[in-house]
Design a protein around this motif. Structure first.
Motif, short mmCIF file in Angstrom:
data_model
loop_
_atom_site.label_atom_id
_atom_site.label_comp_id
_atom_site.label_asym_id
_atom_site.label_seq_id
_atom_site.Cartn_x
_atom_site.Cartn_y
_atom_site.Cartn_z
N ALA A 52 0.80 -1.69 -0.02
CA ALA A 52 -0.01 0.46 0.10
C ALA A 52 1.05 1.19 -0.14
CB ALA A 52 -0.76 -0.47 0.65
N SER A 53 2.02 1.32 1.20
CA SER A 53 2.24 2.52 0.96
C SER A 53 3.90 2.66 -0.61
CB SER A 53 3.85 2.41 1.95
OG SER A 53 4.79 0.92 1.56
N ARG A 54 3.90 1.65 -1.34
CA ARG A 54 4.55 2.05 -2.82
C ARG A 54 3.07 2.74 -3.77
NH1 ARG A 54 8.19 -3.23 -2.40
NH2 ARG A 54 5.33 -3.48 -2.59
N VAL A 55 1.84 2.54 -3.78
CA VAL A 55 0.61 2.27 -4.33
C VAL A 55 0.64 4.64 -5.05
CG1 VAL A 55 -1.79 2.93 -4.46
CG2 VAL A 55 -0.33 1.28 -3.28
N GLY A 56 0.63 5.21 -5.49
CA GLY A 56 0.40 6.12 -6.05
C GLY A 56 -0.50 7.20 -5.76
N ASN A 57 -1.18 6.42 -5.02
CA ASN A 57 -2.58 7.69 -4.74
C ASN A 57 -3.42 6.52 -3.05
OD1 ASN A 57 -5.25 9.29 -4.19
ND2 ASN A 57 -5.92 8.69 -5.98
N LEU A 58 -2.20 6.26 -2.14
CA LEU A 58 -2.45 6.48 -1.17
C LEU A 58 -3.98 6.56 -0.51
CD1 LEU A 58 -1.66 3.95 1.09
CD2 LEU A 58 -0.68 5.67 2.31
N ASP A 59 -4.21 7.38 -0.63
CA ASP A 59 -5.55 7.90 0.02
C ASP A 59 -6.30 7.09 -0.50
OD1 ASP A 59 -5.05 9.55 2.26
OD2 ASP A 59 -5.04 11.49 1.33
N SER A 130 -11.49 13.92 -6.77
CA SER A 130 -11.53 14.57 -7.86
C SER A 130 -11.85 13.40 -8.76
CB SER A 130 -10.30 13.82 -8.82
OG SER A 130 -9.57 12.77 -9.13
N VAL A 131 -12.71 13.50 -10.13
CA VAL A 131 -13.28 11.84 -10.10
C VAL A 131 -13.22 10.69 -10.79
CG1 VAL A 131 -15.17 11.61 -11.96
CG2 VAL A 131 -15.32 13.77 -11.38
N GLU A 132 -11.50 11.26 -10.38
CA GLU A 132 -11.08 9.54 -11.20
C GLU A 132 -10.89 9.43 -10.10
OE1 GLU A 132 -10.34 12.62 -12.54
OE2 GLU A 132 -10.62 13.00 -14.18
N GLU A 133 -9.91 9.65 -9.27
CA GLU A 133 -9.91 9.28 -7.55
C GLU A 133 -11.35 8.37 -6.88
OE1 GLU A 133 -6.55 12.19 -5.99
OE2 GLU A 133 -8.48 12.20 -5.79
N THR A 134 -12.42 8.86 -6.91
CA THR A 134 -13.76 8.28 -6.90
C THR A 134 -14.08 7.39 -7.86
OG1 THR A 134 -14.48 10.51 -5.88
CG2 THR A 134 -15.68 8.95 -6.33
N ALA A 135 -13.60 7.08 -8.54
CA ALA A 135 -13.46 6.03 -9.70
C ALA A 135 -12.86 4.97 -9.29
CB ALA A 135 -13.40 6.53 -10.83
N HIS A 136 -11.76 4.99 -8.78
CA HIS A 136 -10.66 4.22 -8.44
C HIS A 136 -10.78 3.45 -7.45
CE1 HIS A 136 -7.04 2.72 -8.26
NE2 HIS A 136 -6.73 3.02 -7.09
N SER A 141 -16.14 3.83 -13.22
CA SER A 141 -15.99 4.45 -14.38
C SER A 141 -15.98 5.96 -13.86
CB SER A 141 -16.29 3.82 -16.14
OG SER A 141 -18.02 4.37 -15.87
N THR A 142 -15.86 6.34 -14.62
CA THR A 142 -15.31 8.30 -13.32
C THR A 142 -17.07 8.42 -14.75
OG1 THR A 142 -14.62 8.96 -16.81
CG2 THR A 142 -13.33 9.01 -14.46
N SER A 143 -18.11 8.29 -16.01
CA SER A 143 -18.79 8.58 -16.49
C SER A 143 -20.02 8.19 -15.04
CB SER A 143 -19.65 7.58 -17.77
OG SER A 143 -19.50 6.60 -17.94
N ASN A 144 -19.70 7.06 -14.32
CA ASN A 144 -20.58 5.67 -13.28
C ASN A 144 -20.62 7.11 -12.23
OD1 ASN A 144 -22.55 4.38 -12.26
ND2 ASN A 144 -20.60 2.75 -11.51
N VAL A 145 -19.51 7.43 -11.78
CA VAL A 145 -19.50 8.93 -10.66
C VAL A 145 -20.13 9.70 -10.86
CG1 VAL A 145 -17.71 9.87 -9.52
CG2 VAL A 145 -17.04 8.00 -9.86
N LYS A 146 -19.82 10.23 -12.07
CA LYS A 146 -20.61 11.69 -12.64
C LYS A 146 -21.65 11.24 -12.32
CE LYS A 146 -16.87 13.40 -15.11
NZ LYS A 146 -16.26 13.87 -16.58
N SER A 147 -22.62 10.30 -12.55
CA SER A 147 -24.26 10.18 -13.14
C SER A 147 -24.61 9.63 -11.61
CB SER A 147 -24.89 8.85 -13.62
OG SER A 147 -24.30 7.39 -13.68
N GLN A 148 -23.82 9.08 -10.76
CA GLN A 148 -24.27 8.29 -9.77
C GLN A 148 -24.52 9.91 -8.54
OE1 GLN A 148 -25.84 5.93 -8.01
NE2 GLN A 148 -24.59 4.25 -9.37
N CYS A 149 -23.41 10.76 -8.35
CA CYS A 149 -22.87 12.19 -8.04
C CYS A 149 -24.14 13.01 -8.16
CB CYS A 149 -22.12 12.80 -8.09
SG CYS A 149 -20.53 12.51 -7.35
#
Length: 172
Positions: A52-59, A130-136, A141-149
């Protein structure tokens, strides 16, 4: 675990614990369950900290683990058992002490949303991912995040405006 890795983990948890606990509460609506979800999430992260500590987006990694733990718990039958009225922690959502009634209305409105919309709104708009971080974090997908939001925010606006109309004597 090496002492250096363990120290990194401890520092990470110290800096994010309040935020993770708030996210878990907003997902499940119960401080006790939120504590359990956060504890289980952080235990899993600890066991995989070297990776986990080597992952680019730990949060994002940790939020994804938190949301998955919440969703997994909801699938279990024992999670629906209520032991009676247990007084909630005195803890509050950070910065909302002056607006307790509004915070409670928002929490209740969030609980009324479907779990996908709730998770997307909590991560995107309350945690500020961000939309991308939330999707991850949600594994979609990012479009799913946008429609859910979009759907979730529309439902929240409608519900909160209904409560405002009732609170003002029906005069909106």
């Amino acid at each position: 675990m090496q002492a250096e890795l363990e120290q990194q983990y401890v520092e990470y948890v110290r800096s994010r614990l309040t935020r993770l606990r708030r996210s878990a509460y907003l997902l499940c609506g119960d401080w006790h369950r939120a504590d359990d979800i956060v504890q289980a999430t952080l235990t899993a992260v600890y066991l995989n900290w070297k990776h986990a500590s080597r992952v680019g987006n730990l949060d994002g990694y940790v939020h994804r683990a938190l949301v998955r733990r919440y969703l997994d718990e909801r699938r279990l039958l024992w999670s629906r058992v209520r032991l009676g009225e247990i007084p909630e922690h005195a803890a509050t959502v950070a910065g909302a002490d002056d607006h307790v009634g509004e915070r409670d209305e928002l929490a209740a409105a969030l609980q009324a949303l479907p779990k996908g919309q709730r998770a997307a709104i909590v991560l995107r708009h309350i945690e500020g991912l961000s939309v991308e971080e939330t999707a991850h974090a949600l594994g979609c997908s990012t479009s799913n995040v946008k429609s859910q939001c979009s759907r979730g925010l529309a439902s929240l606006r409608a519900r909160l405006s209904e409560w405002d109309a009732v609170g003002s004597g029906g005069r909106a």
